[in-house]
Write a protein that holds these residues in place. Sequence first.
Motif, PDB file in Angstrom:
ATOM      1  N   GLU A  67       0.800  -1.125  -0.091  1.00 33.63           N
ATOM      2  CA  GLU A  67       0.202   0.076  -0.025  1.00 33.63           C
ATOM      3  C   GLU A  67       0.967   1.205   0.211  1.00 33.63           C
ATOM      4  OE1 GLU A  67      -2.871  -1.895   3.486  1.00 33.63           O
ATOM      5  OE2 GLU A  67      -3.664   0.027   2.557  1.00 33.63           O
ATOM      6  N   GLY A  68       0.644   2.115  -0.914  1.00 35.57           N
ATOM      7  CA  GLY A  68       1.423   3.417  -1.097  1.00 35.57           C
ATOM      8  C   GLY A  68       2.923   3.406  -1.592  1.00 35.57           C
ATOM      9  N   LYS A  69       3.322   2.072  -2.112  1.00 35.94           N
ATOM     10  CA  LYS A  69       4.686   2.083  -2.607  1.00 35.94           C
ATOM     11  C   LYS A  69       4.810   2.946  -3.897  1.00 35.94           C
ATOM     12  CE  LYS A  69       8.035  -1.465  -2.734  1.00 35.94           C
ATOM     13  NZ  LYS A  69       8.248  -3.094  -2.870  1.00 35.94           N
ATOM     14  N   THR A  70       3.740   3.150  -4.656  1.00 39.42           N
ATOM     15  CA  THR A  70       3.582   3.621  -5.971  1.00 39.42           C
ATOM     16  C   THR A  70       4.493   5.211  -6.150  1.00 39.42           C
ATOM     17  OG1 THR A  70       1.881   2.489  -6.939  1.00 39.42           O
ATOM     18  CG2 THR A  70       2.363   4.574  -7.854  1.00 39.42           C
ATOM     19  N   HIS A  71       4.095   5.845  -5.266  1.00 36.23           N
ATOM     20  CA  HIS A  71       4.489   7.169  -5.308  1.00 36.23           C
ATOM     21  C   HIS A  71       5.973   7.243  -4.533  1.00 36.23           C
ATOM     22  CE1 HIS A  71       1.255   9.520  -7.128  1.00 36.23           C
ATOM     23  NE2 HIS A  71       0.617   8.640  -6.453  1.00 36.23           N
ATOM     24  N   THR A  72       6.377   6.184  -3.788  1.00 36.68           N
ATOM     25  CA  THR A  72       7.525   6.081  -3.394  1.00 36.68           C
ATOM     26  C   THR A  72       8.572   5.657  -4.545  1.00 36.68           C
ATOM     27  OG1 THR A  72       6.784   5.152  -1.242  1.00 36.68           O
ATOM     28  CG2 THR A  72       9.099   4.673  -1.674  1.00 36.68           C
ATOM     29  N   ARG A  73       8.049   4.992  -5.270  1.00 32.84           N
ATOM     30  CA  ARG A  73       9.083   4.628  -6.482  1.00 32.84           C
ATOM     31  C   ARG A  73       9.159   5.638  -7.453  1.00 32.84           C
ATOM     32  NH1 ARG A  73       5.369  -0.563  -7.902  1.00 32.84           N
ATOM     33  NH2 ARG A  73       5.868  -2.066  -6.470  1.00 32.84           N
ATOM     34  N   PHE A  74       8.228   6.610  -7.706  1.00 32.46           N
ATOM     35  CA  PHE A  74       8.303   7.762  -8.467  1.00 32.46           C
ATOM     36  C   PHE A  74       9.328   8.789  -7.700  1.00 32.46           C
ATOM     37  CE2 PHE A  74       3.624   7.642  -9.864  1.00 32.46           C
ATOM     38  CZ  PHE A  74       3.811   6.446 -10.506  1.00 32.46           C
ATOM     39  N   GLU A  75       9.341   8.811  -6.626  1.00 35.76           N
ATOM     40  CA  GLU A  75      10.267   9.751  -5.893  1.00 35.76           C
ATOM     41  C   GLU A  75      11.847   9.384  -6.154  1.00 35.76           C
ATOM     42  OE1 GLU A  75       8.756  10.344  -2.091  1.00 35.76           O
ATOM     43  OE2 GLU A  75       7.007  10.927  -2.761  1.00 35.76           O
ATOM     44  N   LEU A  76      11.864   7.784  -5.815  1.00 38.19           N
ATOM     45  CA  LEU A  76      13.252   7.092  -5.814  1.00 38.19           C
ATOM     46  C   LEU A  76      13.590   7.559  -7.525  1.00 38.19           C
ATOM     47  CD1 LEU A  76      15.360   5.296  -4.624  1.00 38.19           C
ATOM     48  CD2 LEU A  76      14.056   3.482  -5.847  1.00 38.19           C
ATOM     49  N   GLY A  77      12.747   7.053  -8.440  1.00 41.92           N
ATOM     50  CA  GLY A  77      12.935   7.195 -10.032  1.00 41.92           C
ATOM     51  C   GLY A  77      13.535   8.871 -10.281  1.00 41.92           C
ATOM     52  N   ALA A  78      12.771   9.724  -9.828  1.00 43.80           N
ATOM     53  CA  ALA A  78      13.274  11.042 -10.077  1.00 43.80           C
ATOM     54  C   ALA A  78      14.546  11.361  -9.401  1.00 43.80           C
ATOM     55  CB  ALA A  78      12.281  11.971  -9.667  1.00 43.80           C
ATOM     56  N   ARG A  79      14.961  10.702  -8.431  1.00 40.45           N
ATOM     57  CA  ARG A  79      16.317  11.040  -7.883  1.00 40.45           C
ATOM     58  C   ARG A  79      17.024  10.657  -8.368  1.00 40.45           C
ATOM     59  NH1 ARG A  79      18.531   8.935  -2.731  1.00 40.45           N
ATOM     60  NH2 ARG A  79      16.646   8.023  -2.294  1.00 40.45           N
ATOM     61  N   ARG A  80      17.257   9.211  -8.837  1.00 35.39           N
ATOM     62  CA  ARG A  80      18.014   8.487  -9.763  1.00 35.39           C
ATOM     63  C   ARG A  80      18.434   9.059 -11.051  1.00 35.39           C
ATOM     64  NH1 ARG A  80      20.520   7.211  -5.519  1.00 35.39           N
ATOM     65  NH2 ARG A  80      19.473   5.435  -4.193  1.00 35.39           N
ATOM     66  N   ALA A  81      17.259   9.556 -11.637  1.00 33.69           N
ATOM     67  CA  ALA A  81      17.374  10.283 -13.049  1.00 33.69           C
ATOM     68  C   ALA A  81      18.370  11.597 -12.955  1.00 33.69           C
ATOM     69  CB  ALA A  81      16.041  10.526 -13.532  1.00 33.69           C
ATOM     70  N   ARG A  82      17.912  12.366 -11.820  1.00 30.55           N
ATOM     71  CA  ARG A  82      18.586  13.623 -11.428  1.00 30.55           C
ATOM     72  C   ARG A  82      20.226  12.992 -11.364  1.00 30.55           C
ATOM     73  NH1 ARG A  82      14.797  15.176  -8.162  1.00 30.55           N
ATOM     74  NH2 ARG A  82      15.809  14.540  -6.201  1.00 30.55           N
ATOM     75  N   GLU A  83      20.539  12.000 -10.630  1.00 31.73           N
ATOM     76  CA  GLU A  83      21.787  11.785 -10.126  1.00 31.73           C
ATOM     77  C   GLU A  83      22.549  11.372 -11.546  1.00 31.73           C
ATOM     78  OE1 GLU A  83      21.504   8.400  -7.283  1.00 31.73           O
ATOM     79  OE2 GLU A  83      24.008   7.924  -7.539  1.00 31.73           O
ATOM     80  N   THR A  84      21.965  10.719 -12.359  1.00 28.07           N
ATOM     81  CA  THR A  84      22.623   9.915 -13.555  1.00 28.07           C
ATOM     82  C   THR A  84      22.477  10.971 -14.856  1.00 28.07           C
ATOM     83  OG1 THR A  84      20.631   9.123 -14.119  1.00 28.07           O
ATOM     84  CG2 THR A  84      22.504   7.734 -12.986  1.00 28.07           C
TER      85      THR A  84
END
Lengths: 576, 576
Positions: free
Chosen positions: A196-213
């Motif tokens: 429950e609620g994991k979808t937006h956690t994944r989006f935030e993580l994805g955005a962070r890794r996109a910025r990082e790379t």
Amino acid sequence: MTTCTALHLEGMSTLRFALAQIDTCVGDLDGNAEKVLTYTRRAHEGGAGIVAFPEMTLTGYPIEDLALRATFRKAAWDTANELAATLADEGLGDMYVVAGTIGTDHANGKPRNRLVVLHDGVVWAGYDKHFLPNYGVFDEFRIFSSGDRPVVLDIDGVRVGVAICEDIWQDGGPVAALADLGIDVLLTINGSPYEEGKTHTRFELGARRARETGAPMIYINQVGGQDDLVFDGGTFVIDTDGTLLERSPMFVEDLSWFDLDTEAKHQRTTTVADDLDPDAEVYMACVLGLKDYMTKNGFTSVTLGLSGGIDSALVAAMAADAAGGDAVYGISMPSMYSSDGSKDDAADLAANLGAHYDVQPIEPLFDAFQHQLHLEGVSAENLQARIRGVIVMAYSNSKGALALATGNKSELACGYSTIYGDAVGGYAPIKDVFKTKVWALARWRNRAAAGGIGIGGLRVVGNEEGAAGVMPEGGVIIPVNSIEKAPSAELRPGQKDSDSLPAYALLDKVLEAYIEHAHGRADLLADGFDEQTVDTVMRLVDRAEWKRRQYPLGPKVSALAFGRDRRLPVTDAFRE
Amino acid sequence: MTTCTALHLEGMSTLRFALAQIDTCVGDLDGNAEKVLTYTRRAHEGGAGIVAFPEMTLTGYPIEDLALRATFRKAAWDTANELAATLADEGLGDMYVVAGTIGTDHANGKPRNRLVVLHDGVVWAGYDKHFLPNYGVFDEFRIFSSGDRPVVLDIDGVRVGVAICEDIWQDGGPVAALADLGIDVLLTINGSPYEEGKTHTRFELGARRARETGAPMIYINQVGGQDDLVFDGGTFVIDTDGTLLERSPMFVEDLSWFDLDTEAKHQRTTTVADDLDPDAEVYMACVLGLKDYMTKNGFTSVTLGLSGGIDSALVAAMAADAAGGDAVYGISMPSMYSSDGSKDDAADLAANLGAHYDVQPIEPLFDAFQHQLHLEGVSAENLQARIRGVIVMAYSNSKGALALATGNKSELACGYSTIYGDAVGGYAPIKDVFKTKVWALARWRNRAAAGGIGIGGLRVVGNEEGAAGVMPEGGVIIPVNSIEKAPSAELRPGQKDSDSLPAYALLDKVLEAYIEHAHGRADLLADGFDEQTVDTVMRLVDRAEWKRRQYPLGPKVSALAFGRDRRLPVTDAFRE
């Protein structure tokens, strides 16, 4: 982490990715390979140059101790090679097919969680997962050894960095190395279970890794139930500024597309699925888990006791949505303490679902046992529940139907159930759903039916070939009585759950803090719960946990007993 | 690995070690601390300067996810401090008390598997386990973080290097560091579960580490059953030339002694226990596992079905040895297919054991069910077994007795049992014993009785305060008929196990290769087994494993469901 692998493909200005969100099955190498072939054909038809699949595509995931069988690893490797050859034979050799499988660490013979690229008839580059999760449902460090090489695929000058699931959840490691190497896109393949609620956690993580790379991130997740895990899919692509460029629907197989243009400043957004209602999300997760459990274990029907209560009603509705009403064998097993209302509610429910419905009174059976045993109190209450368990298993055996246990998380946590009685069943669709959520899901299911959207219309279950689901005339699936009446086990006159348990609205809050957040007694008091409730709940939960652990234990006297190494002798469907 | 901790104690030429092989209980901080206090008093009275206890003495072992509760770690730490103060108050402050407990890694908040020295009223030096086993029954890497400092205790010039269990099983790490630092003795504290044949593996390992460090090695192991593990004790001291200097008996609590003279070229051998008969060893492991399971879970009696067959007879004998014949409630549950011989054998066994014995015919109950259900074939066979399961649980509930499942490893591996039927029970004493071994253990038990040594005389079970055990007049415990007749489930006329399974002498060999040694199909054929047998056994085992995994599964929709994090909400007996 210094090496990188480069592949070259000439003559493309943009690269089209096909993102294959598929449902695999642990151990079914042939079936999984066939699915990769099917989706690669479609990706090719859609003009993709590269198609990517979830983590451990060919073996299924989570593979657990099956990974330790050398014969299985060899069979998986043979499957990858045969698949690469088949793809080339079909004229798909120019595609880059990114799939997960199992490898072997030649230094120590341990398994590796591996990403491979099938291209030009052979198995090309391999990348081995670096971070191996070892918490919660994950046991990967126990099973696999860790890879230590980042891999960049260079496809016509497009630099594709790859990573597997946990690799993006930990700082440093392969993603940091890819950032240093410089990439145009970060392609991640995942086996990430639903929460429950994991979808937006994944989006935030994805955005962070996109910025990082400095590159958009592609997140491909598997979908479907495997044992007691449900994978929700929810594949997406996210840009460095956090824009969602693509988002696949949850809980269904899907093939979506992403066109990478390395010249463009910003990527163009294609299809983006909407958020689901939180109750719809959990309901669909439960239905998909049951549906896949049936499919992957060869069941086409289920059987369960219908008491007229909310738990069995919700489970029956989920079963009808998973497999169709005609696949559900409901059994009403009234005792001398069952109310007429309960019997009517059970019959109404079965009619709404189009389910099979039998009445098996337990009083004659109870009398026969009592003639010999003369039980009293809780022993006599448990006897009623166990007679019902015997009947459910008799239906299960004689019809080949999967027996469903209807217990919810609140009552299981508190031990408010009878072992070998109402706990009987091969699958427990709502064992991780608190009672207050059970009511919410029942109301949501009725709203969905009343709104005319039905489950077939929502396409909540099934793959793209369509879904089961019921849509009764009246628009109500679960009788309102079942939702609104006070919960009772009906094992003695006038019994109510509230005789033994705190009110569910309070109980569920305490359980969430104690179980999900591991709050101790001092924490729970600081949370504002009163001392008596805290002590009652802790005592009930501790005792239930102790009882659960009792069945069945026995001593271990050899190097390998059953239990811990629980997957080792599992289906040798691969037979070498 | 560069630091070392030094403690100084003046005025000793030799150092006397007391080796406390004790039985702890997971989560029972107070009870475990009390036991450390008791044994430290005895060590002091015996003239020891140092007393050492097994791995994770204060918390019990294996602690599993209970370690993750911060409130438990705090309570364990408080217990260690209080114990140190109590020891000083009692005039035992000059003793060096080496015990295991749990610590916290302050860098990341993760638990540590820690050795502490209690001395002079405080908790002195600490050493954190370096190698964390993560295979078989062990999950330590999942739970703990790894220590990285070797520790040498300098006691009056005697340099005592310490290590915890797995630290000596892996090359390098703390033992290699201790060898470089130079030590006079290697003191290891262990929680090493029993396995057939493991004793001599430990001796070989000990001799190797003694040679490596140039110092004798002390190996202290815990004793007792904890959940499904049995720890055999078998504490020993071994010299650099492989000479056993001390060896404690297996399967009992024990306090033994070792005088280290750093001037002597060779240490003097004190008491060295003999090897046990291999069948005696397994029998005692099973009895101790059951006895401790009962004690640690608050049971004083057991109940089980007595069919007249060998499995239930052996389990009943073990139960009588564990808790006394008067604590055993045996139930004969004959059906229309039970032979007179079976009924007589069950009655004879109960009489030999001095057990309670009731007859509960199942035919009237079977008829009552069949009047409603009309089952045929296997469904009707399972019905009989499940009626028996209901009766066993009725006895369990009404008498507060632990229900024992009597299945052996061969039949469980092949799925030759009924879920919720004969598989009913909170503890399965012979679930890890193959059928051929069941016969061997039954014959051994009769030989022991006939030889007049009995179980009380052998002191196979219990702590030093004495043991239960039966010693019948005639010298035979298990009826010869039960051992010699062809095995049958007696669920249809003339049924024999050999109708469904290969002969046990062959079956057990295939099972051992397939389950214990993870041989695949090609390996099994290379082992010399015929193709038909191999395919039959693999099919049965795979299907049974699949069925075992079915009960009970359900989807996980929250961050933490039941199942995987199986110990998190366990007994908060420590209540802060």
